[in-house]
Scaffold this motif. Structure first.
Motif, mmCIF file in Angstrom:
data_model
loop_
_atom_site.group_PDB
_atom_site.id
_atom_site.type_symbol
_atom_site.label_atom_id
_atom_site.label_comp_id
_atom_site.label_asym_id
_atom_site.label_seq_id
_atom_site.Cartn_x
_atom_site.Cartn_y
_atom_site.Cartn_z
ATOM 1 N N ASP A 3 0.644 -1.212 -0.091
ATOM 2 C CA ASP A 3 -0.462 0.255 0.159
ATOM 3 C C ASP A 3 1.087 1.483 -0.054
ATOM 4 O OD1 ASP A 3 -2.274 -1.697 0.245
ATOM 5 O OD2 ASP A 3 -2.483 -1.708 2.418
ATOM 6 N N ASP A 6 1.140 3.127 -2.956
ATOM 7 C CA ASP A 6 -0.393 3.920 -3.551
ATOM 8 C C ASP A 6 -0.195 5.552 -2.754
ATOM 9 O OD1 ASP A 6 -0.976 1.757 -5.296
ATOM 10 O OD2 ASP A 6 -2.014 0.388 -3.838
ATOM 11 N N ARG A 7 0.089 5.501 -1.471
ATOM 12 C CA ARG A 7 0.058 5.966 -0.203
ATOM 13 C C ARG A 7 0.872 7.694 -1.283
ATOM 14 N NH1 ARG A 7 1.191 2.399 3.352
ATOM 15 N NH2 ARG A 7 2.319 3.312 4.372
ATOM 16 N N SER A 10 -0.498 9.057 -4.059
ATOM 17 C CA SER A 10 -0.865 10.313 -3.684
ATOM 18 C C SER A 10 -0.838 10.766 -3.439
ATOM 19 C CB SER A 10 -2.128 9.378 -2.855
ATOM 20 O OG SER A 10 -2.872 8.425 -3.647
ATOM 21 N N CYS A 23 5.559 7.549 4.465
ATOM 22 C CA CYS A 23 6.356 6.432 3.146
ATOM 23 C C CYS A 23 7.388 5.815 3.380
ATOM 24 C CB CYS A 23 6.259 6.410 1.699
ATOM 25 S SG CYS A 23 4.285 7.178 1.920
ATOM 26 N N LYS A 64 2.619 -1.402 -12.273
ATOM 27 C CA LYS A 64 3.275 -1.573 -10.452
ATOM 28 C C LYS A 64 3.459 -3.795 -11.460
ATOM 29 C CE LYS A 64 0.063 0.678 -8.506
ATOM 30 N NZ LYS A 64 -1.189 0.501 -7.750
ATOM 31 N N VAL A 73 7.622 0.496 -10.576
ATOM 32 C CA VAL A 73 6.299 1.395 -11.407
ATOM 33 C C VAL A 73 7.018 1.903 -12.852
ATOM 34 C CG1 VAL A 73 4.764 3.178 -10.846
ATOM 35 C CG2 VAL A 73 5.929 1.486 -8.890
#
Length: 139
Positions: A3, A6-7, A10, A23, A64, A73
């Motif tokens: 995750d 993705d964080r 964002s 992160c 990804k 990525v």
């Protein structure tokens, strides 16, 4: 899939330095053509430099790939060059007002859902030509 990636994406798109730093482990390392950043202070400075040069920067993730503790990525970075930007040669390019859309790839090492290292690759010729730069001709 972790995750944390993705964080991170964002947080980059929101230009949220606080969320971005959540992160990474405190001793994380980022290696990119322009510079290497080690630890939170240098990572904040590195990210700040990019946002200063491209305040409307956006990342679009295409794909990804996860393999054990590695995440790759692939995507596109877009933005308008309205501030100083450090080039890979160490020179600072002042605002050109030009928009860029550059293909990129990032390779992350993730442990316990936090980024330990990040290596970034992008087509520098594509970026530099969109910024109006020309390579020197051979002698």
């Amino acid at each position: 899939m972790p995750d944390v990636i993705d964080r991170l994406m964002s947080a980059i798109n929101a230009h949220d330095q606080g969320a971005l730093m959540e992160c990474y482990v405190p001793e994380a390392v980022i290696v990119a053509p322009e510079m290497q950043a080690e630890g939170w202070d240098e990572i904040i400075a590195f990210r700040g430099h990019i946002v200063e040069g491209f305040p409307d920067l956006r990342v679009t993730v295409w794909d990804k790939l996860v393999c054990d503790d590695s995440v790759v990525v692939e995507g596109t970075v877009t933005g308008t060059h309205t501030g100083p930007f450090l080039l890979a040669e160490g020179e600072v390019l002042h605002a050109t007002g030009r928009s860029v859309s550059v293909r990129c790839c990032w390779v992350f090492t993730v442990e316990h859902d936090l980024i330990v290292s990040q290596r970034g690759y992008y087509d520098q010729l594509e970026c530099y030509s969109q910024l109006g730069l020309k390579l020197p001709a051979p002698e």
